[in-house]
Scaffold this motif. Structure first.
Motif, short mmCIF file in Angstrom:
data_model
loop_
_atom_site.label_atom_id
_atom_site.label_comp_id
_atom_site.label_asym_id
_atom_site.label_seq_id
_atom_site.Cartn_x
_atom_site.Cartn_y
_atom_site.Cartn_z
N VAL A 200 0.87 -1.17 0.00
CA VAL A 200 0.00 0.00 0.00
C VAL A 200 0.90 1.22 0.00
CG1 VAL A 200 -1.86 1.22 1.16
CG2 VAL A 200 -1.72 -1.28 1.34
N LEU B 110 -3.36 0.31 -3.54
CA LEU B 110 -3.19 -1.07 -3.08
C LEU B 110 -2.80 -1.92 -4.29
CD1 LEU B 110 -3.61 -3.40 -1.00
CD2 LEU B 110 -6.00 -3.42 -1.73
N PHE C 56 2.80 -0.99 4.36
CA PHE C 56 2.24 0.35 4.19
C PHE C 56 3.32 1.42 4.06
CE2 PHE C 56 -1.15 -2.01 6.22
CZ PHE C 56 -2.28 -1.55 5.57
N CYS D 269 -9.86 -4.13 -0.38
CA CYS D 269 -9.41 -2.75 -0.24
C CYS D 269 -9.06 -2.55 1.23
CB CYS D 269 -10.47 -1.75 -0.71
SG CYS D 269 -11.96 -1.73 0.29
N THR E 209 -8.05 2.91 0.11
CA THR E 209 -7.33 2.51 -1.09
C THR E 209 -8.31 2.17 -2.21
OG1 THR E 209 -7.32 0.13 -0.63
CG2 THR E 209 -5.50 1.43 0.29
#
Length: 106
Positions: A8, A13, A38, A82, A95
């Motif tokens: 992400v 994503l 992330f 998501c 996302t």
């Protein structure tokens, strides 16, 4: 247990390009786990992944950026996912949704 990895970056994503998403079979229970990496945009956020299969969403909180993929989302030929992040100050970051395929199982 099999781990599916995702990245992400900001609001994008994506499936981790080094992760093998082939050979997945529908109707798994307790077998598939999702792990997310992330970018800094997500610092301080509580995160949840939303897995959707056959039109029904299944939100799951992320613990250490990972979760079990709920069986209810694994019943069809495709699974969508998501991620949403929230902070107490009102910051919200969602996302895009991506999809992965699986073969029909029993």
């Amino acid at each position: 247990m099999r781990v599916l990895s995702f990245t992400v970056t900001g609001q994008k994503l994506a499936a981790d390009p080094v992760c093998d998403f082939s050979g997945l079979v529908s109707n798994s229970r307790g077998y598939l786990q999702a792990r997310f990496r992330f970018s800094a945009d997500w610092a301080g956020c509580k995160k949840a992944a939303i897995f959707t299969g056959i039109g029904e969403g299944h939100p799951v909180p992320l613990v250490n950026n990972a979760c079990e993929i709920p069986a209810g989302a694994l019943t069809g030929n495709t699974v969508q996912v998501c991620v949403v992040g929230l902070r107490p100050d009102g910051y919200r970051i969602p996302t895009n949704t991506i999809e992965f395929k699986q073969k029909t199982g029993r």
